[in-house]
Design an enzyme around this catalytic site. Sequence first.
Site, PDB file in Angstrom:
ATOM      1  N   ASP A 226       0.708  -0.986   0.059  1.00  0.00           N
ATOM      2  CA  ASP A 226       0.131   0.028  -0.029  1.00  0.00           C
ATOM      3  C   ASP A 226       0.875   1.303   0.160  1.00  0.00           C
ATOM      4  O   ASP A 226       1.758   1.072   0.445  1.00  0.00           O
ATOM      5  CB  ASP A 226      -0.960   0.079   1.292  1.00  0.00           C
ATOM      6  CG  ASP A 226      -1.645  -1.239   1.447  1.00  0.00           C
ATOM      7  OD1 ASP A 226      -2.001  -1.831   0.454  1.00  0.00           O
ATOM      8  OD2 ASP A 226      -1.999  -1.556   2.676  1.00  0.00           O
ATOM      9  N   ASP A 266      -1.497  -2.630  -4.496  1.00  0.00           N
ATOM     10  CA  ASP A 266      -2.504  -3.003  -3.539  1.00  0.00           C
ATOM     11  C   ASP A 266      -3.300  -2.037  -3.039  1.00  0.00           C
ATOM     12  O   ASP A 266      -3.889  -1.118  -4.119  1.00  0.00           O
ATOM     13  CB  ASP A 266      -1.923  -3.936  -2.303  1.00  0.00           C
ATOM     14  CG  ASP A 266      -3.007  -4.568  -1.660  1.00  0.00           C
ATOM     15  OD1 ASP A 266      -3.988  -5.150  -2.181  1.00  0.00           O
ATOM     16  OD2 ASP A 266      -2.815  -4.895  -0.361  1.00  0.00           O
ATOM     17  N   ASP A 270      -4.290   2.205   3.727  1.00  0.00           N
ATOM     18  CA  ASP A 270      -5.554   1.148   4.452  1.00  0.00           C
ATOM     19  C   ASP A 270      -5.029   1.442   5.880  1.00  0.00           C
ATOM     20  O   ASP A 270      -4.118   1.412   6.491  1.00  0.00           O
ATOM     21  CB  ASP A 270      -4.887  -0.489   4.162  1.00  0.00           C
ATOM     22  CG  ASP A 270      -5.413  -0.637   2.389  1.00  0.00           C
ATOM     23  OD1 ASP A 270      -5.875   0.398   1.976  1.00  0.00           O
ATOM     24  OD2 ASP A 270      -5.171  -1.543   1.965  1.00  0.00           O
ATOM     25  N   ARG A 323     -13.483   0.745  -3.019  1.00  0.00           N
ATOM     26  CA  ARG A 323     -13.279   0.973  -1.672  1.00  0.00           C
ATOM     27  C   ARG A 323     -12.763   2.337  -1.380  1.00  0.00           C
ATOM     28  O   ARG A 323     -11.623   2.721  -1.076  1.00  0.00           O
ATOM     29  CB  ARG A 323     -11.792  -0.064  -1.327  1.00  0.00           C
ATOM     30  CG  ARG A 323     -11.823  -1.417  -1.527  1.00  0.00           C
ATOM     31  CD  ARG A 323     -10.586  -2.207  -1.263  1.00  0.00           C
ATOM     32  NE  ARG A 323     -10.939  -3.654  -1.552  1.00  0.00           N
ATOM     33  CZ  ARG A 323     -10.009  -4.449  -1.278  1.00  0.00           C
ATOM     34  NH1 ARG A 323      -8.820  -4.215  -0.744  1.00  0.00           N
ATOM     35  NH2 ARG A 323     -10.131  -5.820  -1.497  1.00  0.00           N
TER      36      ARG A 323
END
Length: 454
Positions: A226, A266, A270, A323
């Site tokens: 990430d 990715d 997050d 997301r």
Amino acid sequence: MRIKRSLAFAAAAAALVAVPAQANAAPESSQSSPTGQTAQQPVERQVLPAGDGWASAGAGTTGGAAASPERVFDVHNRAGLLAALAAAGTEPRIIRVHGDISANSGPDGKALTCTDYAAGTGYSLEQYLYDYDPARYGTDQEPAGEQESARRRAAAKQAATIRWDIPGNTTIVGAGPDSSITGAALRINRAENVIFRNLTVRDAADCFPAWDPTDGATGNWNSEYDLLQIINGSKNVWVDHSHFTDAPNLDNLQPTYFGRPYQVHDGAVDVTNGSDLVTMSYNRFSDHDKLLLIGSTDSTTRGDVGKLRVTIHHNSFENVGQRAPRVRFGQVDVYNNHFVTAAGSPVPYGYTFGAGFDSHINAEANAFTLPGNIPASAIIGHFKGKVITTTGNTINGKHVDLRAAYNTAAAADKQLAEDTSWTPTLRTQVHPAQAVPALLKDHVGPVFTAGDNH
Ligand code: CA
Ligand code: CA
């Protein structure tokens, strides 16, 4: 930029949570300089205002604002940044990033390529593709054997080079609006009280994606990194006026293997594994697929229950796939953001708000600018959630009840009720959704210039 932040909610917020006196100083407040003149605090000395989202709860978020002069680090390259991150002591630290810092480089500053990491490990993409070709290896089990072991050895070398942890009581800022970090997998890992501002963070590409034939119906290529991970019980984190993007290394420029995209990215930012109290404000998120994952598992044994509380306000989301955010467990306040998908977006649109297991999303007064082929019913994605609150949101300037639009198209067992379990209070000013696109234009992402001594 000068966007005035109302502290009207601060009193209410202070009644609910303990906010230390230090955190009550507004970041754009004035202070007296030694010459008696009034000066604005430079960006690296600012703290999160009281009442500005979940990161203002608990101990508040001051980062390294109070750093002593010897703990202010000006960094221009990977070695300098790593030294600043590793400097001993938990006292406040300020890191000012100058220019672009490339993570994929050696101690001597020389650029490293994927071939450099693979050297000596025995890994070869060509051999990996041969060994795990579904026609030869099947689709029932994850890759194992010589090439998978070699892939892991090569991946470990890249991880050791690009994965950098930001310690607690730190403020890291771009020294100017052109400051950036390229190719790093940044983490706030078991750390508290971090301010991350005014930085462009781009392309945390994984040189060694893993094939998983058991992921979904078709199998998938999965990558590790990430752009910024907030993980393992980290809390009180303010991410502000930064830009997170895959550009210029976009997903649609990658090849396809085994009929699936070779995914080298990715998440963007997050928040997982029991982390809590995060505010993301005035950021740009652009050209990225899986953007903000809040909670990575439905398991209740990882410390996520009662945590994963995040406020996402006044950010611009441009050509994002999915997301934005996807939530498990957390109370997540998403207000006054602008979600833009261009008709020719390089990133396929999936959904915006992911209602995951025991999630509590409050989506209010957000503006969507969407092409005609994305229906209102597509904005919410269902991942075992039961509730969501959506109020005052607009699509192309018109008010739309997003939850009702979703429920009209959703199956009976995937209906979402209004979330009556909580009401956000930690907010600055809430603007009408129609005002948001103009309000954010030119005011998101890195815009500041840090103070002197550099
Ligand atoms: Ca993945
Ligand atoms: Ca991730």
